[in-house]
Design a protein around this motif. Structure first.
Motif, PDB file in Angstrom:
ATOM      1  N   GLU A 816       0.838  -1.238   0.027  1.00  0.00           N
ATOM      2  CA  GLU A 816      -0.111   0.252   0.017  1.00  0.00           C
ATOM      3  C   GLU A 816       0.964   1.098  -0.034  1.00  0.00           C
ATOM      4  N   VAL A 817       0.573   2.046  -0.944  1.00  0.00           N
ATOM      5  CA  VAL A 817       1.468   3.263  -0.990  1.00  0.00           C
ATOM      6  C   VAL A 817       0.570   4.575  -1.235  1.00  0.00           C
ATOM      7  N   GLU A 818       0.741   5.455  -0.104  1.00  0.00           N
ATOM      8  CA  GLU A 818      -0.280   6.573  -0.073  1.00  0.00           C
ATOM      9  C   GLU A 818       0.688   7.629  -0.241  1.00  0.00           C
ATOM     10  N   TYR A 819       0.494   8.796  -1.004  1.00  0.00           N
ATOM     11  CA  TYR A 819       1.065  10.075  -1.091  1.00  0.00           C
ATOM     12  C   TYR A 819       2.645   9.942  -1.061  1.00  0.00           C
ATOM     13  N   CYS A 820       3.303   9.377  -1.849  1.00  0.00           N
ATOM     14  CA  CYS A 820       4.709   9.218  -1.793  1.00  0.00           C
ATOM     15  C   CYS A 820       4.891   9.935  -3.441  1.00  0.00           C
ATOM     16  N   PRO A 821       5.124  11.103  -3.548  1.00  0.00           N
ATOM     17  CA  PRO A 821       5.127  11.424  -5.017  1.00  0.00           C
ATOM     18  C   PRO A 821       6.433  11.235  -5.636  1.00  0.00           C
ATOM     19  N   LYS A 822       7.564  11.055  -5.021  1.00  0.00           N
ATOM     20  CA  LYS A 822       8.831  10.842  -5.790  1.00  0.00           C
ATOM     21  C   LYS A 822       9.074   9.358  -5.870  1.00  0.00           C
ATOM     22  N   LEU A 823       8.189   8.586  -5.583  1.00  0.00           N
ATOM     23  CA  LEU A 823       8.371   6.939  -5.659  1.00  0.00           C
ATOM     24  C   LEU A 823       8.373   6.618  -7.146  1.00  0.00           C
ATOM     25  N   ARG A 824       9.700   6.418  -7.627  1.00  0.00           N
ATOM     26  CA  ARG A 824       9.880   5.964  -9.349  1.00  0.00           C
ATOM     27  C   ARG A 824      10.143   4.473  -9.330  1.00  0.00           C
ATOM     28  N   VAL A 825      10.753   3.967  -8.344  1.00  0.00           N
ATOM     29  CA  VAL A 825      11.255   2.369  -8.620  1.00  0.00           C
ATOM     30  C   VAL A 825      10.754   1.494  -7.638  1.00  0.00           C
ATOM     31  N   GLU A 827      10.494  -2.494  -7.758  1.00  0.00           N
ATOM     32  CA  GLU A 827      11.110  -3.738  -8.734  1.00  0.00           C
ATOM     33  C   GLU A 827      11.314  -4.774  -7.769  1.00  0.00           C
ATOM     34  N   ASN A 828      11.365  -5.959  -8.268  1.00  0.00           N
ATOM     35  CA  ASN A 828      11.678  -7.316  -7.577  1.00  0.00           C
ATOM     36  C   ASN A 828      10.754  -7.568  -6.477  1.00  0.00           C
ATOM     37  N   LEU A 829       9.682  -7.553  -6.807  1.00  0.00           N
ATOM     38  CA  LEU A 829       8.792  -8.029  -5.915  1.00  0.00           C
ATOM     39  C   LEU A 829       8.001  -9.050  -6.608  1.00  0.00           C
ATOM     40  N   GLN A 830       8.705 -10.506  -6.486  1.00  0.00           N
ATOM     41  CA  GLN A 830       8.136 -11.390  -7.212  1.00  0.00           C
ATOM     42  C   GLN A 830       6.780 -12.048  -6.745  1.00  0.00           C
ATOM     43  N   SER A 831       6.539 -11.983  -5.460  1.00  0.00           N
ATOM     44  CA  SER A 831       5.186 -12.395  -4.865  1.00  0.00           C
ATOM     45  C   SER A 831       4.145 -11.751  -4.993  1.00  0.00           C
ATOM     46  N   LEU A 832       4.104 -10.330  -5.138  1.00  0.00           N
ATOM     47  CA  LEU A 832       3.166  -9.332  -5.179  1.00  0.00           C
ATOM     48  C   LEU A 832       1.741  -9.753  -5.661  1.00  0.00           C
ATOM     49  N   LYS A 833       0.837  -9.576  -4.749  1.00  0.00           N
ATOM     50  CA  LYS A 833      -0.465 -10.004  -5.285  1.00  0.00           C
ATOM     51  C   LYS A 833      -1.592  -8.840  -5.641  1.00  0.00           C
ATOM     52  N   ARG A 834      -1.412  -8.078  -4.189  1.00  0.00           N
ATOM     53  CA  ARG A 834      -2.326  -6.994  -3.974  1.00  0.00           C
ATOM     54  C   ARG A 834      -1.714  -5.888  -3.804  1.00  0.00           C
ATOM     55  N   MET A 835      -2.259  -4.475  -4.472  1.00  0.00           N
ATOM     56  CA  MET A 835      -1.439  -3.157  -4.307  1.00  0.00           C
ATOM     57  C   MET A 835      -2.505  -2.249  -4.413  1.00  0.00           C
ATOM     58  N   THR A 836      -2.216  -1.153  -3.573  1.00  0.00           N
ATOM     59  CA  THR A 836      -3.216  -0.265  -3.342  1.00  0.00           C
ATOM     60  C   THR A 836      -2.057   1.314  -3.587  1.00  0.00           C
ATOM     61  N   LEU A 837      -2.673   1.862  -4.405  1.00  0.00           N
ATOM     62  CA  LEU A 837      -2.039   3.395  -4.740  1.00  0.00           C
ATOM     63  C   LEU A 837      -3.296   4.509  -4.312  1.00  0.00           C
ATOM     64  N   VAL A 838      -2.563   5.322  -3.330  1.00  0.00           N
ATOM     65  CA  VAL A 838      -3.427   6.348  -3.000  1.00  0.00           C
ATOM     66  C   VAL A 838      -2.688   7.836  -3.431  1.00  0.00           C
ATOM     67  N   ASP A 839      -3.220   8.769  -4.073  1.00  0.00           N
ATOM     68  CA  ASP A 839      -2.432   9.802  -4.536  1.00  0.00           C
ATOM     69  C   ASP A 839      -3.529  10.839  -5.583  1.00  0.00           C
ATOM     70  N   GLU A 840      -4.085  11.701  -4.774  1.00  0.00           N
ATOM     71  CA  GLU A 840      -5.065  12.398  -5.663  1.00  0.00           C
ATOM     72  C   GLU A 840      -4.507  13.328  -6.562  1.00  0.00           C
ATOM     73  N   GLU A 841      -3.133  13.475  -6.623  1.00  0.00           N
ATOM     74  CA  GLU A 841      -2.304  14.416  -7.490  1.00  0.00           C
ATOM     75  C   GLU A 841      -1.801  13.689  -8.603  1.00  0.00           C
ATOM     76  N   MET A 842      -2.028  12.417  -8.757  1.00  0.00           N
ATOM     77  CA  MET A 842      -1.324  11.551  -9.830  1.00  0.00           C
ATOM     78  C   MET A 842      -1.964  12.113 -10.996  1.00  0.00           C
ATOM     79  N   LYS A 843      -1.327  12.230 -12.209  1.00  0.00           N
ATOM     80  CA  LYS A 843      -1.762  12.564 -13.353  1.00  0.00           C
ATOM     81  C   LYS A 843      -1.985  11.457 -14.396  1.00  0.00           C
ATOM     82  N   SER A 844      -1.001  10.286 -14.079  1.00  0.00           N
ATOM     83  CA  SER A 844      -0.925   9.056 -14.810  1.00  0.00           C
ATOM     84  C   SER A 844      -0.573   8.077 -13.937  1.00  0.00           C
ATOM     85  N   LEU A 845      -0.761   6.806 -14.114  1.00  0.00           N
ATOM     86  CA  LEU A 845      -0.444   5.675 -13.479  1.00  0.00           C
ATOM     87  C   LEU A 845       1.251   5.576 -13.345  1.00  0.00           C
TER      88      LEU A 845
END
Length: 958
Positions: A816-825, A827-845
């Motif tokens: 789960e990632v909330e309001y981390c505007p500089k997160l760019r990398v 990677e190497n999360l081989q088992s990831l199944k569920r993801m949450t993104l929260v940022d009302e300023e995002m202009k694109s994925l």
């Protein structure tokens, strides 16, 4: 002699039956109403078997979120016999991610057989419950509840419904103001009720198959050893579960019986052949396994089990409360060196082990009672002790019924009061109805003088309280009383006095020191300042909370010195320690010599700006408050010294034996110390909670091992620590823990919150915390990287504006990632199944979300330009993606032709939501949310949204 007396008593009871024309009646005619929130727990159980439950959960969730606009609000139903698992299925649906994200308001309410309209409406209200404190009728509540839910998308679970009236007559019209897509999920035993509520989908919960029944029995009896053991018991085990008829509750109950037997074929066969399976005279639903589980109890546990039925259905009860009530009623007989409290806790644990009480929300010191087991206990209670809990109809008995125990939760208490004052045999009175006047209580205390238990809401205690000379338990907590009469000193049998959260109470009567049998005195969150002199005479005290010193000492006031003689204390908290006038007074208390003390709280007033002299003095005070080595919990709050006392800061190898039993340590808002104590030397510490250490800039090896002198480097620091919390560490910058210092091998959960200057996680955490599975980080504005935590399964990172990289977390399944505007990398999360993104300023994925799966076209690219291979999260590997964003990005996601669609199209489930809290005002002028959502399911394909944008609807991915 005892047998002759018992026979005489039985003959007397039989004579009463004839004299008063009493008849045995069925449980079904009993009425039950709770005074509190009618809420069962929405937290699911872990002992779930059966391959179909996940399939049924997902199927029902699909139906619930499907776009269906026949009516604003639709009813769905789960139907099945009692104890078959309806609530378990509803819990899984309620906690499903798509339900959580698809509805702006979720409510879970237990309705039960005879529901209370007022409490039910308050439970559904979407706002501050304090706003409804004065509303005690439907006419005033209904418009407020309707207004609070107007325009909201509601998901409401009505658990254990016995009549369609709750919907047809009470809720239906009121909830029509909810927006389209709102849903009601009902659990009921009766399909006709679901049909009367116009359910659009009725799901039947089937009984467990024989194999699933056997599997559940194995889990609960812990038959998980080698295959030979399991096969040895399978034939007879199958015969036992056949008698449970596929009901999970019955299987768990019979497993509780088997757990107390030897694991031999003969012992299990005795259970199978027991006569209790065929007992008559009970309601059909509690015969067989449930009654057998009761009949197998030793006599001392039977009365404790039956007593639990005194509380309203689905009430949540604390272990400390029920064990104290058992003791007050005389059910507990201590043997050997054990205290009655210790013995009662053993009783409680055995009932939990036998599955007759159910731990609530995974906390074993809080429990609930399943409604069928409560039904059984009520049937048994009526025959043994005439237990009556809901007595608004008791007036018809004309005072002839001999009541022993009464729980009053009704607001219409006039008739109840008139009946109660005639019950001179009453032993327990728990009053949760309208607060009684002093005059009414005066009548009660004069006429019901044999009470053992009194738990009551009242504004003032009359002097006649002193008439209750048999009273052992008095709870007047959370009331407005401002004084306790001196006549309380007459209650020489009183063991438990609970006045917690009585904010108007400022002084205690001098006669309190005459209560020599008192074992519990709870003054937490009162304004009682200073205790009367002579408190030290209460030498049976085991719990003393909220002991507060008087700032201006007067003659006749208790001092710290009087604590010395309280040698039985197991739980002690002392407040306002800055008021201590003499160091010799602290020494005289001899806290260190209290060999039974398990829990200690030491606190000073917060928000002080102490002088240097005050700092020096509080350090001296704490130096003399050395706890004993038997301590298991230590809480320090508001300490304002610059240095911790030596008994905490000692860094030699002997430190580990100073507190060998300490399991929980809390250091809250100790603003002025600069170095943390060497907590890593505590050999059995499981939970460490540090908050508000405002002067700490760096945490180094001293925290783990103290000074290296005398420390065995081959041993782990924090060898048993499972949970570590750092909160509100505003100036903390560095966490030093090198790879050569082994520590925290058992750490499972790390929580960092409001640590804005912390730059990085230490190398030692990465290398040595090999059991870490959950990491919560919030408001860590200087943190840039989270990586190489090989065991981590769940990561929440929020409001960390400089975080740039999350990588090399091979076991991570939930991010789960909330309001981390500089997160760019990422990677190497081989088992990831569920993801949450929260940022009302995002202009694109974010660019780290890669379309498709790893391989295929990527392999061809590697041939030509291997150095350009992109790393990130391959979305085809995700099972679920939740996005909370702005309307602009939502428009893009809705467009099949947009660059965002290929990124999400291969994910099994996608939920995008947006809420513009500034978009509209409600009728009363308050801000009003209007959530907009998009829900996409890959297989079977579905794409639903309440997004209405005429300029782009032609390109929706429908």
């Amino acid at each position: 002699m005892k047998i002759r007396e018992l026979n005489q008593k039985l003959e007397e009871i039989l004579r009463w039956r004839s004299e008063f024309n009493l008849e045995f009646t069925s449980y079904d005619k009993q009425q039950v109403t709770s005074q509190i929130s009618r809420m069962t727990s929405p937290i699911g159980e872990i002992d779930i078997v059966g391959s179909e439950i996940e399939e049924h959960t997902q199927s029902l969730v699909d139906s619930l979120i499907k776009d269906d606009r026949r009516r604003n609000i639709l009813v769905f139903a789960v139907v099945g016999a009692g104890g078959i698992g309806k609530t378990t299925l509803a819990q899984r649906i309620y906690n499903d991610q798509r339900i959580q994200e698809g509805f702006s308001v979720r409510k879970w309410v237990c309705v039960s057989q005879e529901f209370d309209e007022i409490n039910l409406l308050k439970d559904i209200y979407n706002g501050d419950k304090n706003d409804l404190a004065q509303d005690q009728n439907r006419s005033s509540l209904e418009p407020k509840v309707e207004s609070s839910l107007r325009g909201k998308k509601l998901f409401l679970v009505l658990d254990d419904v016995w009549t369609a009236k709750v919907w047809c007559d009470l809720l239906h019209n009121m909830l029509n103001s909810c927006v389209a897509g709102s849903r009601i999920l009902v659990t009921t035993r009766n399909e006709e009720i679901a049909m009367q509520m116009l359910a659009v989908d009725i799901h039947h919960v089937d009984k467990l198959s024989l194999e699933d029944s056997w599997s559940l029995l194995c889990k609960k009896v812990v038959l998980t050893g080698d295959e030979v053991e399991i096969q040895h018991f399978k034939n007879i085990g199958m015969e036992i579960v056949k008698k449970c008829d596929g009901l999970p509750l019955a299987i768990k109950a019979i497993a509780g019986v088997l757990c107390t037997k030897k694991k031999t074929w003969t012992a299990w066969n005795r259970v199978l052949e027991g006569t209790a399976w065929a007992t008559s005279g009970l309601p059909e639903e509690v015969k067989g396994a449930l009654y057998l589980s009761y009949e197998d109890l030793p006599s001392y546990l039977k009365q404790c089990f039956v007593y639990c039925s005194l509380f309203p259905e689905d009430d949540i009860i604390h272990m400390g409360t029920i064990t104290a009530l058992w003791i007050a009623e005389g059910f507990v007989k201590a043997e050997g060196s054990s205290t009655m409290e210790e013995t009662a806790e053993e009783y409680y644990r055995e009932l939990i082990t036998r599955n007759l009480l159910r731990p609530s929300n995974n906390y074993r010191d809080v429990f609930q009672m399943h409604d069928l087991l409560r039904c059984l206990a009520r049937c048994l209670a009526r025959g043994e002790s005439s237990v009556v809990k809901k007595v608004h109809e008791v007036g018809s008995s004309n005072g002839q019924m001999k009541l022993r125990r009464v729980y009053v939760g009704d607001r219409e208490t006039t008739k109840i009061f008139d009946v109660l004052v005639k019950q001179d045999s009453l032993r327990t009175l728990i009053w949760r109805g309208t607060r009684l006047s002093e005059t009414q209580m005066d009548v009660v205390f004069n006429k019901i003088s044999r009470l053992r238990v009194l738990d009551i809401k009242i504004q003032r205690l009359p002097d006649s309280l002193g008439n209750l000379i048999y009273l052992r338990y008095l709870n007047i907590s959370r009331t407005d009383i401002s004084m306790i009469p001196e006549s309380i000193g007459n209650l020489r049998n009183l063991r438990y006095l609970i006045v917690e959260s009585c904010l108007s109470l400022s002084r205690f009567p001098n006669s309190i020191v005459n209560l020599h049998n008192l074992t519990m005195l709870d003054l937490d969150y009162t304004r009682v300042v200073g205790m009367p002199a002579g408190l030290g005479r209460l030498q049976n005290l085991q719990l003393l909370r909220g002991f507060m010193l008087q700032s201006n000492r007067t003659e006749g006031c208790c001092t710290m010195e009087e604590l010395r003689s309280l040698s039985c204390l197991t739980d002690l908290s002392i407040n306002k320690l800055e008021r201590i006038s003499s160091i010799s007074e602290v020494k005289a208390a001899e806290i260190k010599n209290k060999s039974k003390l398990r829990s200690l709280g030491l606190s000073c007033a917060l928000h002080r700006e102490p002088t240097e002299e005050e700092m020096r003095r509080i350090e001296e005070v704490f130096e003399e408050l050395h706890p004993p080595p038997c301590l298991e919990e230590l809480r320090i709050r508001g300490y304002f010294g610059r240095e911790f006392p030596r008994w905490m800061a000692e860094t030699s190898s002997s430190t580990s034996i100073l507190f060998p039993n300490l399991r929980q340590l809390e250091l809250h808002y100790c603003y002025y110390y600069e170095r943390l104590p060497p907590c890593g030397l505590l050999p059995h510490l499981e939970h460490l909670d540090i908050r508000g250490a405002a002067s700490v800039i760096d945490v180094g090896l001293e925290f783990l091992v103290g000074s290296r002198a005398g420390v065995d480097s081959s041993k782990y620091a924090f060898p048993k620590l499972e949970r570590l919390e750092f909160l509100h560490m505003w100036h903390w910058q560095e966490w030093h823990w090198d790879k050569g210092t082994r520590a925290m091998p058992c750490l499972k959960h790390l929580h960092l919150c409001q640590c804005p200057k912390l730059k990085s996680l230490p190398e030692g955490l990465v290398l040595h915390a090999t059991s870490l599975t959950k990491l919560d980080i919030s408001a860590a504005g200087s943190l840039t990287t989270i990586e190489n935590l090989l065991s981590l399964k769940e990561l929440y990172i929020g409001h960390s504006r400089n975080l740039e990289k999350v990588s090399d977390l091979p076991a991570l399944t939930t991010l789960e990632v909330e309001y981390c505007p500089k997160l760019r990398v990422v990677e190497n999360l081989q088992s990831l199944k569920r993801m949450t993104l929260v940022d009302e300023e995002m202009k694109s994925l974010p660019s780290y979300l890669l379309k498709g799966a790893q391989g295929g076209a990527k392999k061809r690219k590697r041939v030509h330009r291997p150095t350009k291979t992109r790393k990130g999260v391959h979305t085809a590997h995700l099972e679920e993606l939740v996005i909370r964003c702005n309307m602009g990005l939502m428009r893009k996601i809705c467009q099949k032709a947009s660059p965002e669609w290929p990124t999400i199209q291969d994910i099994q489930r996608v939920h995008v939501c947006y809420s513009d809290k500034y978009s509209s005002l409600s009728e009363n002028g308050s801000m009003h949310n209007k959530p907009v959502h998009v829900i996409y399911n890959k297989s079977p394909f579905s794409f639903t949204t309440n997004f209405n944008d005429t300029t782009s609807s032609s390109g929706l991915a429908l």
